[in-house]
Design an enzyme around this catalytic site. Structure first.
Site, PDB file in Angstrom:
ATOM      1  N   GLY A 158      -9.747   2.965   8.570  1.00  0.00           N
ATOM      2  CA  GLY A 158     -10.996   2.272   8.260  1.00  0.00           C
ATOM      3  C   GLY A 158     -11.937   3.181   7.515  1.00  0.00           C
ATOM      4  O   GLY A 158     -11.773   4.414   7.514  1.00  0.00           O
ATOM      5  N   GLY A 190     -16.297   3.357   5.882  1.00  0.00           N
ATOM      6  CA  GLY A 190     -17.625   2.763   5.824  1.00  0.00           C
ATOM      7  C   GLY A 190     -18.523   3.585   4.940  1.00  0.00           C
ATOM      8  O   GLY A 190     -18.083   4.493   4.228  1.00  0.00           O
ATOM      9  N   SER A 209     -20.611   5.792   5.685  1.00  0.00           N
ATOM     10  CA  SER A 209     -20.858   7.169   6.105  1.00  0.00           C
ATOM     11  C   SER A 209     -19.601   8.016   6.168  1.00  0.00           C
ATOM     12  O   SER A 209     -19.669   9.209   6.435  1.00  0.00           O
ATOM     13  CB  SER A 209     -21.543   7.184   7.478  1.00  0.00           C
ATOM     14  OG  SER A 209     -20.740   6.526   8.434  1.00  0.00           O
ATOM     15  N   VAL A 267     -12.416   6.664   9.056  1.00  0.00           N
ATOM     16  CA  VAL A 267     -11.888   6.731  10.413  1.00  0.00           C
ATOM     17  C   VAL A 267     -10.383   6.918  10.332  1.00  0.00           C
ATOM     18  O   VAL A 267      -9.693   6.201   9.596  1.00  0.00           O
ATOM     19  CB  VAL A 267     -12.229   5.454  11.213  1.00  0.00           C
ATOM     20  CG1 VAL A 267     -11.680   5.546  12.624  1.00  0.00           C
ATOM     21  CG2 VAL A 267     -13.730   5.226  11.240  1.00  0.00           C
ATOM     22  N   LYS A 307     -13.731   9.849  13.537  1.00  0.00           N
ATOM     23  CA  LYS A 307     -14.666   9.423  12.503  1.00  0.00           C
ATOM     24  C   LYS A 307     -15.142  10.669  11.761  1.00  0.00           C
ATOM     25  O   LYS A 307     -15.718  11.574  12.355  1.00  0.00           O
ATOM     26  CB  LYS A 307     -15.853   8.681  13.110  1.00  0.00           C
ATOM     27  CG  LYS A 307     -16.851   8.176  12.057  1.00  0.00           C
ATOM     28  CD  LYS A 307     -18.155   7.702  12.690  1.00  0.00           C
ATOM     29  CE  LYS A 307     -17.972   6.423  13.453  1.00  0.00           C
ATOM     30  NZ  LYS A 307     -19.274   5.896  13.942  1.00  0.00           N
ATOM     31  N   ASP A 359     -27.464  -2.093  16.786  1.00  0.00           N
ATOM     32  CA  ASP A 359     -26.479  -2.607  15.823  1.00  0.00           C
ATOM     33  C   ASP A 359     -25.349  -3.307  16.570  1.00  0.00           C
ATOM     34  O   ASP A 359     -24.173  -3.061  16.314  1.00  0.00           O
ATOM     35  CB  ASP A 359     -25.945  -1.467  14.953  1.00  0.00           C
ATOM     36  CG  ASP A 359     -25.213  -1.996  13.711  1.00  0.00           C
ATOM     37  OD1 ASP A 359     -25.380  -3.186  13.385  1.00  0.00           O
ATOM     38  OD2 ASP A 359     -24.475  -1.220  13.080  1.00  0.00           O
TER      39      ASP A 359
END
Length: 995
Positions: free
Chosen positions: A687, A689, A691, A694, A708, A818
């Site tokens: 994965g 994102g 930032s 992962v 992460k 969140d």
């Protein structure tokens, strides 16, 4: 423009000149100017002679002129139609709960006949038009829940007939003006929940002698309460809660002869409660909690017909007057968190239908009054952390209405009455830290609703009865440090909902019963310091969610079951038993070094080599030589391996900008940072994102972790999109929040952070690996069919309990900020964990009300409306987001979808329910046999997404409501015209003492 439109109508529909009247033509223009995706105005037919039969229209029965326009809940959008003011007799306008998205035009003042204007819960922006005060007949003005900003216009002091003004939940940022005191006709003034700059309550408010309701909740008020409020003789409701008011409560409050409720909670008021409350004959509710009041409770206050008296979290001292028991209407008494002492009145509850009693955290002594349930209505009995003594009154064993009992941390003694064990409605029974004796009575079989049984640290004795296995709702059983004896009953394995069983420190014997593998939800098992014997059941190794296992200081024997290698334990203690044989290789790790001490028959791993043990005592010298040889060989091998990994990690470190890695662990680790770094290649990415990425990392022991990897700054190219979503978060901010939050908390439904690794420009967070990924990805993918309703309900409960832990059990509380389906991760058994704490905030206990943020955090479709408007956040923001997740699981739809148009999921559900019924909302993939249960969860989701935060339940209350889903006690859904109506829950605010 209007002229052109009317000309077009006459050209296109010539029959209009002979049919529809002028007012109908104006209304057709209104229809044309608004967006109507749900065809709410479909009945507005230009062939009709008048609009009097159109939807939302009311006409005078004699003149057939339009007098009222009510288009509430119609999902209409567009600018406010000023042409309505051309209807000369129009006195009533309501666009409640629509999406009118313009500023309010100044020419609204031309609606000279208007008496009622309701534009609440829309999307109006801009300043309040000063011309509103020029409406000579206006009596009712409701602009609640919009985006109006700026000051309240000075012209508002000139209203001639205004009786109601409500500006709740806007963005008004001036001060509360003194000129509002000039509106002598005013009966209701509600300015609550606006971000006013700090200011005082204007003394001129005392001039509003016709005022009946004054709500100034969370208006950033400072200073003292003015004495002038005592002149409001008609006032029935005074709410000044959630502000920063200081000083004493003025004695003039006792002159409010008509007042029914006074709410002053969450301020900084000091001094004693004023005398003169005996004048307030109509007072039913007084809430002065969470202030700094001192002194005694006035005796006259206890003689009033109060329905609710909340004075907790103050500094009251002294005793409770005996006269409090004489109040015939007293049904709620909450005095917890003070310094009250002495005995409770002996006849408390005898003359009143007492329903809730909470005197926890005081210094009360004496016996529990026998009359508490005299009227048979007592539901909650909370008396923890006092010095009560004596026995539980026999009369309480007949109190069938009791649902929560907390008598822990007192000096109570004697046997618990047999009937008390079997009260049918009790959900929580806590007797911890007392001196109770005797057995658990067999009558406990009647406690069918019992979920939490907490009786540790007493002197209970005898065997645990077989009837304990009849309690199908029992989820937690704490019975440690008593004198229980005998074996565990065979029936105990029938407790399929059991999550915690703690019976350490007793005199229990015999073997553990077979069938333990039925405890599918067991998270903690502690049977240490007993006299259990025999082999450990292999079924324990099949408890997939078991997190804590302590069987130490018993007489267990045989081998350690190899099935234990399947467990994912934070804590394992099998020390001081009689285990023998070879230790399974899985446990040859540093984290288990002390888990097997005191088992001389064990060999292998930390316990020593199995081949090095001889019965011949003369072989000690040979054994020593062999030991030295083996030790030298091990040191050599370890040295070579160490050198290899050191060299490999050195090369890896050079590849990563030659920076030195620093490891910070939060649990006992069975791996090093080098093992993690070796696997950070693109083939392992699962994965990514804004930032970072992962990775899935499979360790040498076969276990997997998720890593992460955070790089500096915001991901390039998406800054604008991230800003719109409120997700702009620097690497350092997100990393710091994640570490500070997850590094301190422990809960089975919060994702576990093993450790973090850092260098100058790269940071790694190592989590437990969740094989089923995120709820959002699974639910909205082709694999969504795997999520049947029982599985979704399990996920709902897990996520709710995780959030409840953050809000209520963490000190200080934590707001996630969140919450969304993509941040709820699923393990191999679809157990849910709340994840991604990169924007979480810790709230100090001293802080009052929502906390202001500098930027919105969260994701589109999940952000609470008040957070988006005001940047002020508290736990209610999380509850809104959790409600959206509930609606996702019930509907199977995304939180935002092009199919919804300008709506989000919440508005789509509300509109569809209203117009088409519940069958058009529910996910068609769900089995219809669960429809009733699904509808109940749907209603909870709607309650959690209420536009007003005050109407949303607390997470603890939401958990309780979800637990009640499907039980016989749950009220049936009300239906109206074939459509599902929302449930009504008492105490939706979740206020009360800590459970």
């Amino acid at each position: 423009m209007i002229f052109l439109f009317l000309s077009f109508l006459f050209i296109s529909f010539p029959f209009l000149s002979h049919s529809l009247n002028q007012e109908g033509l104006y209304l057709l223009y209104v229809k044309n100017s608004l967006s109507d995706p749900d065809n709410a105005l479909s009945s507005w037919n230009p062939r009709d002679p008048t609009p009097c039969h159109w939807f939302g229209i009311t006409c005078d029965p004699t003149t057939y002129t339009v007098t009222a326009l009510d288009l509430s809940n119609s999902n209409l959008a567009g600018p406010f139609p000023s042409i309505l003011c051309r209807l000369p007799s129009l006195s009533f306008i309501s666009f409640f709960n629509d999406s009118i998205n313009s500023s309010l035009p100044a020419d609204i003042s031309s609606c000279q006949s208007l008496t009622h204007l309701d534009l609440s819960q829309n999307l109006f922006t801009g300043v309040l038009p000063a011309s509103l005060a020029d409406l000579p007949e206006l009596k009712y003005l409701d602009l609640t829940a919009n985006n109006f900003s700026g000051d309240i216009p000075e012209s508002f002091g000139r209203f001639q007939k205004l009786e109601v003004i409500s500006l709740v939940y806007n963005l008004l940022d001036g001060t509360i003006p003194a000129f509002l005191g000039n509106i002598s006709t005013l009966k209701m003034l509600n300015l609550s929940y606006n971000p006013f700059i700090p200011g005082r309550i204007p003394p001129e408010v005392g001039n509003l002698t016709n005022l009946e309701i004054l709500w100034l909740t969370e208006c950033n008020l400072v200073g003292e309460i003015p004495d002038s409020l005592g002149r409001l003789n008609k006032l029935t409701d005074l709410d000044l809660a959630l502000n920063n008011l200081v000083g004493r409560i003025p004695s003039s409050v006792s002159e409010l002869a008509s007042v029914v409720q006074i709410e002053l909670y969450n301020n900084s008021l000091t001094g004693e409660l004023p005398r003169g409350f005996s004048n307030l004959a109509n007072l039913r509710l007084l809430d002065a909690s969470m202030n700094q009041l001192t002194g005694n409770i006035p005796d006259e206050l206890t003689r009033l017909p109060l329905e609710s008296l909340n004075l907790y979290e103050n500094r009251f001292e002294g005793t409770v007057p005996a006269s409090i028991a004489d109040s015939p209407n007293l049904y709620e008494l909450r005095l917890f968190g003070n310094r009250l002492n002495g005995e409770l009145p002996g006849n408390l509850g005898k003359n009143s239908p007492l329903r809730w009693l909470d005197v926890s955290n005081n210094q009360f002594t004496g016996q529990i009054p026998a009359s508490l349930c005299e009227k048979g209505e007592l539901e909650e009995l909370l008396m923890i952390y006092n010095e009560f003594s004596g026995e539980i009154p026999e009369s309480l064993s007949k109190c069938q209405s009791l649902s929560r009992v907390r008598l822990g941390s007192n000096r109570l003694s004697g046997e618990v009455p047999a009937g008390f064990w079997g009260l049918p409605r009790v959900n929580l029974l806590e007797l911890v830290d007392n001196s109770f004796s005797g057995p658990i009575a067999k009558t406990i079989a009647n406690a069918g609703n019992l979920s939490l049984l907490i009786i540790s640290r007493n002197e209970f004795n005898g065997s645990i009865p077989e009837e304990i296995g009849f309690l199908q709702n029992l989820s937690q059983f704490y019975g440690a440090n008593n004198r229980f004896s005998g074996s565990l009953p065979e029936t105990i394995v029938n407790l399929s909902d059991l999550g915690i069983l703690d019976l350490h420190g007793n005199h229990l014997t015999g073997e553990l019963p077979s069938g333990i593998e039925s405890w599918k939800k067991l998270n903690e098992l502690n049977l240490g310091n007993n006299s259990f014997s025999g082999k450990i059941p292999e079924g324990i190794g099949r408890l997939s969610v078991l997190n804590y296992l302590d069987l130490s200081s018993n007489q267990f024997s045989g081998k350690i079951p190899t099935e234990f290698q399947n467990l994912k334990l934070n804590q394992l203690n099998l020390s001081n038993n009689r285990f023998s044989g070879e230790l399974p290789p899985f446990f040859n790790k540093g984290i288990y070094k002390n888990s097997f001490l005191g088992n001389p028959g064990l060999c292998g791993g930390f316990t020593g080599s199995c081949n090095g043990r001889y019965e011949d005592r003369d072989g000690g010298y040979i054994w020593l030589l062999r030991f030295i040889f083996v030790l030298a060989a091990v040191i050599l091998v370890v040295g070579v391996v160490w050198f290899y990994f050191k060299y490999r990690s050195f090369k890896k470190a050079r590849a990563l900008d030659k920076s030195k890695w620093t490891l910070m662990s939060f649990h006992k680790l069975g791996f090093s940072e080098h093992e993690i770094l070796d696997c950070l290649d693109e083939d392992n990415v699962i994965g990514s994102g804004s930032s970072g990425k992962v990775y899935k990392v499979v360790l040498s022991n076969g276990e997997a972790v998720a890593v992460k990897k955070l790089w500096g700054g915001v991901k390039k190219g998406n800054a604008k999109e991230d800003l719109e979503k409120g997700q702009v978060q620097t690497k350092d901010d997100g990393f710091q929040a994640e570490v500070e939050t997850l590094g301190k908390i422990r809960h089975k439904n919060i994702v576990k952070l093993w450790c973090c690794c850092t260098t100058r420009d790269c940071k790694l967070l190592v989590y437990e690996y969740m094989p089923n990924g995120s709820l959002g990805d699974l639910l909205h993918s082709s694999k969504g069919g795997l999520l049947d309703w029982p599985t979704r309900y399990k996920i709902i409960m897990d996520a709710a309990e995780g959030l409840s832990y953050l809000h209520h059990d963490c000190v200080p509380p934590i707001v996630h900020r969140d919450v969304k389906s993509n941040n709820i991760l699923l393990d191999g058994d679809f157990g849910a964990r709340v994840a991604d704490f990169g924007v979480a905030k810790v709230f100090d206990a001293a802080e009052k009300g929502p906390k202001s943020m500098s930027v919105i955090a969260g994701s589109c479709g999940y952000i609470a409306p008040e957070y988006a408007y005001t940047l002020r956040v508290n736990e209610k923001s999380d509850i809104y987001s959790f409600g959206v997740v509930l609606l996702e699981l019930v509907t199977g739809r995304l939180p935002v979808d092009p199919e919804f148009g300008e709506k989000d999921l919440v508005k789509w559900v509300c509109t569809t329910l209203d117009q088409k019924g519940v069958d058009h909302v529910l996910d068609p993939k769900l089995d219809s046999c669960f429809k009733e249960e699904i509808c109940k969860v749907l209603n909870i989701g709607l309650l959690c997404t209420s536009p007003l935060p005050i109407n949303r339940p607390s997470m603890r209350r939401a958990v309780k409501m979800l637990q009640e889903v499907g039980t016989a006690s749950q009220p049936k859904a009300a239906k109206k015209d074939g459509k599902l109506a929302p449930y009504c829950y008492e105490d939706a605010s979740g206020q009360g003492s800590v459970a």
